[in-house]
Design a protein around this motif. Structure first.
Motif, PDB file in Angstrom:
ATOM      1  N   ARG A  63       0.838  -1.213   0.000  1.00 33.29           N
ATOM      2  CA  ARG A  63       0.000   0.000   0.000  1.00 33.29           C
ATOM      3  C   ARG A  63       0.866   1.254   0.000  1.00 33.29           C
ATOM      4  O   ARG A  63       0.530   2.268  -0.646  1.00 33.29           O
ATOM      5  CB  ARG A  63      -0.923  -0.013   1.213  1.00 33.29           C
ATOM      6  N   ALA A  64       1.991   1.220   0.730  1.00 28.79           N
ATOM      7  CA  ALA A  64       2.887   2.376   0.757  1.00 28.79           C
ATOM      8  C   ALA A  64       3.461   2.652  -0.626  1.00 28.79           C
ATOM      9  O   ALA A  64       3.565   3.811  -1.063  1.00 28.79           O
ATOM     10  CB  ALA A  64       4.003   2.135   1.768  1.00 28.79           C
ATOM     11  N   ILE A  65       3.829   1.596  -1.339  1.00 28.91           N
ATOM     12  CA  ILE A  65       4.387   1.767  -2.686  1.00 28.91           C
ATOM     13  C   ILE A  65       3.298   2.257  -3.644  1.00 28.91           C
ATOM     14  O   ILE A  65       3.555   3.112  -4.513  1.00 28.91           O
ATOM     15  CB  ILE A  65       5.009   0.443  -3.163  1.00 28.91           C
ATOM     16  N   CYS A  66       2.064   1.736  -3.496  1.00 26.11           N
ATOM     17  CA  CYS A  66       0.956   2.204  -4.348  1.00 26.11           C
ATOM     18  C   CYS A  66       0.667   3.688  -4.120  1.00 26.11           C
ATOM     19  O   CYS A  66       0.294   4.415  -5.056  1.00 26.11           O
ATOM     20  CB  CYS A  66      -0.295   1.387  -4.055  1.00 26.11           C
ATOM     21  N   ASN A  67       0.836   4.154  -2.908  1.00 25.70           N
ATOM     22  CA  ASN A  67       0.571   5.552  -2.572  1.00 25.70           C
ATOM     23  C   ASN A  67       1.795   6.448  -2.760  1.00 25.70           C
ATOM     24  O   ASN A  67       1.792   7.617  -2.343  1.00 25.70           O
ATOM     25  CB  ASN A  67       0.076   5.654  -1.128  1.00 25.70           C
ATOM     26  N   ASN A  68       2.838   5.893  -3.370  1.00 27.78           N
ATOM     27  CA  ASN A  68       4.049   6.657  -3.691  1.00 27.78           C
ATOM     28  C   ASN A  68       4.709   7.273  -2.450  1.00 27.78           C
ATOM     29  O   ASN A  68       5.210   8.407  -2.482  1.00 27.78           O
ATOM     30  CB  ASN A  68       3.746   7.746  -4.719  1.00 27.78           C
ATOM     31  N   ILE A  69       4.703   6.536  -1.349  1.00 24.93           N
ATOM     32  CA  ILE A  69       5.393   7.008  -0.143  1.00 24.93           C
ATOM     33  C   ILE A  69       6.891   6.906  -0.357  1.00 24.93           C
ATOM     34  O   ILE A  69       7.394   5.920  -0.911  1.00 24.93           O
ATOM     35  CB  ILE A  69       4.948   6.180   1.079  1.00 24.93           C
ATOM     36  N   ASN A  70       7.603   7.901   0.077  1.00 19.81           N
ATOM     37  CA  ASN A  70       9.051   7.970  -0.117  1.00 19.81           C
ATOM     38  C   ASN A  70       9.753   6.835   0.633  1.00 19.81           C
ATOM     39  O   ASN A  70       9.372   6.474   1.745  1.00 19.81           O
ATOM     40  CB  ASN A  70       9.571   9.336   0.375  1.00 19.81           C
ATOM     41  N   GLN A  71      10.807   6.294   0.024  1.00 20.81           N
ATOM     42  CA  GLN A  71      11.535   5.186   0.631  1.00 20.81           C
ATOM     43  C   GLN A  71      12.245   5.587   1.928  1.00 20.81           C
ATOM     44  O   GLN A  71      12.557   4.725   2.753  1.00 20.81           O
ATOM     45  CB  GLN A  71      12.573   4.617  -0.359  1.00 20.81           C
ATOM     46  N   ASP A  72      12.490   6.863   2.104  1.00 18.17           N
ATOM     47  CA  ASP A  72      13.159   7.310   3.334  1.00 18.17           C
ATOM     48  C   ASP A  72      12.192   7.374   4.526  1.00 18.17           C
ATOM     49  O   ASP A  72      12.631   7.584   5.661  1.00 18.17           O
ATOM     50  CB  ASP A  72      13.787   8.690   3.106  1.00 18.17           C
ATOM     51  N   GLU A  73      10.898   7.198   4.236  1.00 17.75           N
ATOM     52  CA  GLU A  73       9.905   7.228   5.304  1.00 17.75           C
ATOM     53  C   GLU A  73      10.065   5.981   6.183  1.00 17.75           C
ATOM     54  O   GLU A  73      10.215   4.867   5.690  1.00 17.75           O
ATOM     55  CB  GLU A  73       8.499   7.254   4.704  1.00 17.75           C
ATOM     56  N   HIS A  74      10.030   6.189   7.504  1.00 19.40           N
ATOM     57  CA  HIS A  74      10.156   5.059   8.448  1.00 19.40           C
ATOM     58  C   HIS A  74       8.782   4.395   8.601  1.00 19.40           C
ATOM     59  O   HIS A  74       8.046   4.657   9.549  1.00 19.40           O
ATOM     60  CB  HIS A  74      10.707   5.552   9.785  1.00 19.40           C
ATOM     61  N   LEU A  75       8.488   3.536   7.649  1.00 19.15           N
ATOM     62  CA  LEU A  75       7.213   2.841   7.659  1.00 19.15           C
ATOM     63  C   LEU A  75       7.180   1.789   8.767  1.00 19.15           C
ATOM     64  O   LEU A  75       6.129   1.517   9.354  1.00 19.15           O
ATOM     65  CB  LEU A  75       6.978   2.183   6.293  1.00 19.15           C
ATOM     66  N   PHE A  76       8.333   1.188   9.060  1.00 17.74           N
ATOM     67  CA  PHE A  76       8.449   0.168  10.107  1.00 17.74           C
ATOM     68  C   PHE A  76       9.437   0.656  11.166  1.00 17.74           C
ATOM     69  O   PHE A  76      10.502   1.184  10.835  1.00 17.74           O
ATOM     70  CB  PHE A  76       8.946  -1.165   9.518  1.00 17.74           C
ATOM     71  N   SER A  77       9.042   0.460  12.431  1.00 13.77           N
ATOM     72  CA  SER A  77       9.947   0.835  13.508  1.00 13.77           C
ATOM     73  C   SER A  77      11.016  -0.230  13.691  1.00 13.77           C
ATOM     74  O   SER A  77      10.875  -1.367  13.203  1.00 13.77           O
ATOM     75  CB  SER A  77       9.165   1.010  14.816  1.00 13.77           C
ATOM     76  N   ILE A  78      12.062   0.095  14.397  1.00 14.98           N
ATOM     77  CA  ILE A  78      13.188  -0.823  14.556  1.00 14.98           C
ATOM     78  C   ILE A  78      12.807  -2.060  15.367  1.00 14.98           C
ATOM     79  O   ILE A  78      13.427  -3.110  15.251  1.00 14.98           O
ATOM     80  CB  ILE A  78      14.380  -0.069  15.203  1.00 14.98           C
ATOM     81  N   TYR A  79      11.772  -1.946  16.212  1.00 15.58           N
ATOM     82  CA  TYR A  79      11.363  -3.074  17.062  1.00 15.58           C
ATOM     83  C   TYR A  79      10.157  -3.845  16.492  1.00 15.58           C
ATOM     84  O   TYR A  79       9.704  -4.797  17.096  1.00 15.58           O
ATOM     85  CB  TYR A  79      11.014  -2.564  18.469  1.00 15.58           C
ATOM     86  N   GLU A  80       9.714  -3.404  15.362  1.00 16.97           N
ATOM     87  CA  GLU A  80       8.517  -4.031  14.796  1.00 16.97           C
ATOM     88  C   GLU A  80       8.879  -5.349  14.096  1.00 16.97           C
ATOM     89  O   GLU A  80       9.854  -5.426  13.352  1.00 16.97           O
ATOM     90  CB  GLU A  80       7.845  -3.084  13.796  1.00 16.97           C
ATOM     91  N   ARG A  81       8.069  -6.369  14.361  1.00 15.98           N
ATOM     92  CA  ARG A  81       8.275  -7.657  13.709  1.00 15.98           C
ATOM     93  C   ARG A  81       7.596  -7.652  12.335  1.00 15.98           C
ATOM     94  O   ARG A  81       6.415  -7.330  12.228  1.00 15.98           O
ATOM     95  CB  ARG A  81       7.688  -8.790  14.553  1.00 15.98           C
ATOM     96  N   VAL A  82       8.333  -8.011  11.330  1.00 22.19           N
ATOM     97  CA  VAL A  82       7.786  -8.018   9.974  1.00 22.19           C
ATOM     98  C   VAL A  82       7.833  -9.408   9.335  1.00 22.19           C
ATOM     99  O   VAL A  82       7.224  -9.611   8.278  1.00 22.19           O
ATOM    100  CB  VAL A  82       8.552  -7.026   9.070  1.00 22.19           C
ATOM    101  N   LEU A  83       8.523 -10.353   9.970  1.00 25.91           N
ATOM    102  CA  LEU A  83       8.676 -11.689   9.399  1.00 25.91           C
ATOM    103  C   LEU A  83       7.674 -12.672   9.991  1.00 25.91           C
ATOM    104  O   LEU A  83       7.124 -12.445  11.068  1.00 25.91           O
ATOM    105  CB  LEU A  83      10.097 -12.213   9.626  1.00 25.91           C
ATOM    106  N   LYS A  84       7.448 -13.731   9.287  1.00 29.45           N
ATOM    107  CA  LYS A  84       6.563 -14.790   9.763  1.00 29.45           C
ATOM    108  C   LYS A  84       7.149 -15.428  11.023  1.00 29.45           C
ATOM    109  O   LYS A  84       8.358 -15.641  11.122  1.00 29.45           O
ATOM    110  CB  LYS A  84       6.383 -15.866   8.692  1.00 29.45           C
ATOM    111  N   GLN A  85       6.288 -15.726  11.970  1.00 27.38           N
ATOM    112  CA  GLN A  85       6.729 -16.356  13.199  1.00 27.38           C
ATOM    113  C   GLN A  85       6.683 -17.886  13.096  1.00 27.38           C
ATOM    114  O   GLN A  85       7.532 -18.565  13.652  1.00 27.38           O
ATOM    115  CB  GLN A  85       5.848 -15.891  14.365  1.00 27.38           C
TER     116      GLN A  85
END
Length: 346
Positions: A63-85
């Motif tokens: 969705r971020a890429i579809c909305n043309n959000i800049n790559q420098d935007e911190h979409l994910f925090s450093i402590y956020e889990r993004v991988l499958k558990q």
């Protein structure tokens, strides 16, 4: 953005380096930089299956890429889990990590085949690939896949030199594949090995290979195992796997015992009767016939004499003649067989 549009969205993968959209090395995302960024892919599926994103994080990035959000935007925090558990080890796809000796502590003492891997440039189902191409046991293959999922460096020692990590005989016997015996002159086979049913007429079917080789081609267990291992490691069929003095087919005595464990009863053919026995049967048959004729005559003539003790004499002219409903007369049948009818009457 609807779920359907997220599923069908195609573009090049943006994960060409770490640091974009707040994704760093601490997130332990595999396959960065992405080697598929030169072609358009279904991004949502690509992030989940190739970079191991969970479904929520993958949709968030799409969705971020579809909305043309800049790559420098911190979409994910450093402590956020993004991988499958919960990783499905069997379905995990990646490039083979066994590109050189020493990876994860593997060495020549472990008897691993095909190192460096000749298929390291292609994405594979890693769990199956490690077993069938590199001859690793399922336990060792799973250990390596979990290390890859957790982004463990390949210099980490997972195995020691005395660990037994190759496949057992049981694993070899579960292999399903097409029969390789298309010619009598592959893997060192020759005519004097006496392997039957070559070329194999079932080579277009996926079958349990060990059972097929031992039952249909009569290979002994050692030779069948040796041939299956050669297929697993992708050995060149032109290389001699068997030598001229190797005994690779079960003996004829073994085959004989297998085929005749349950003996079938043989059909007994009656012997031909002797000439004397034939004559006796003939006389018995016609004596019964003559007795029946005698009884019929006695009933017809109403003779008051006791004919039970007097045999029928067909040669006397004073006895009345009778037309019998038989296809042949009694005298003709007797003479046809070379017998004297009077001899049965006296």
């Amino acid at each position: 953005m609807s779920y359907q549009k997220v599923q069908n969205f195609k573009c090049r993968c943006p994960l060409i380096q770490t640091g974009i959209y707040g994704l760093t090395e601490s997130h332990q995302i595999p396959n960065i930089p992405c080697d598929r960024s030169s072609n358009d892919v279904f991004l949502n599926q690509h992030l989940q299956w190739y970079h191991n994103f969970d479904s929520v994080s993958a949709r968030k990035l799409v969705r971020a890429i579809c909305n043309n959000i800049n790559q420098d935007e911190h979409l994910f925090s450093i402590y956020e889990r993004v991988l499958k558990q919960n990783i499905s080890v069997e379905n995990y796809k990646c490039k083979c990590p066994l590109t050189q000796d020493g990876v994860f502590g593997l060495s020549d003492e472990h008897d691993i085949t095909n190192i460096p891997c000749g298929r390291a440039e292609k994405e594979v189902l890693c769990f199956q690939h490690l077993q069938f191409h590199h001859n690793l046991s399922s336990r060792a293959a799973k250990k390596i896949v979990l290390a890859l999922v957790s982004y463990t460096p390949t210099i980490t020692r997972l195995f020691h030199h005395n660990d037994h990590i190759t496949q057992s005989k049981c694993a070899v016997r579960k292999v399903k594949s097409k029969c390789p015996l298309l010619s009598r002159h592959i893997y060192g086979l020759s005519d004097h090995h006496h392997v039957p049913n070559i070329p194999c007429d079932r080579a277009d079917q996926h079958i349990f290979l060990f059972h097929h080789l031992t039952y249909f081609h009569k290979l002994n267990a050692k030779a069948a195992t040796k041939l299956i291992r050669a297929l697993i490691i992708n050995q060149d069929p032109c290389e001699a796997l068997f030598h001229s003095n190797d005994i690779i087919v079960v003996s004829d005595q073994t085959i004989h015992n297998q085929q005749y464990k349950t003996k079938r009863s043989k059909k007994i053919i009656p012997q031909q009767k002797s000439y004397s026995e034939t004559i006796l049967d003939f006389s018995t048959h016609y004596q019964s016939l003559l007795n029946a004729i005698n009884t019929s005559i006695n009933k017809t003539t109403n003779d008051n004499l006791d004919n039970s003790m007097m045999p029928l004499d067909c040669s006397k002219s004073n006895q009345p003649s009778y037309q019998l409903n038989y296809p042949y007369s009694t005298n003709n049948m007797a003479h046809a067989h070379g017998l004297d009818l009077n001899s049965f009457l006296t």
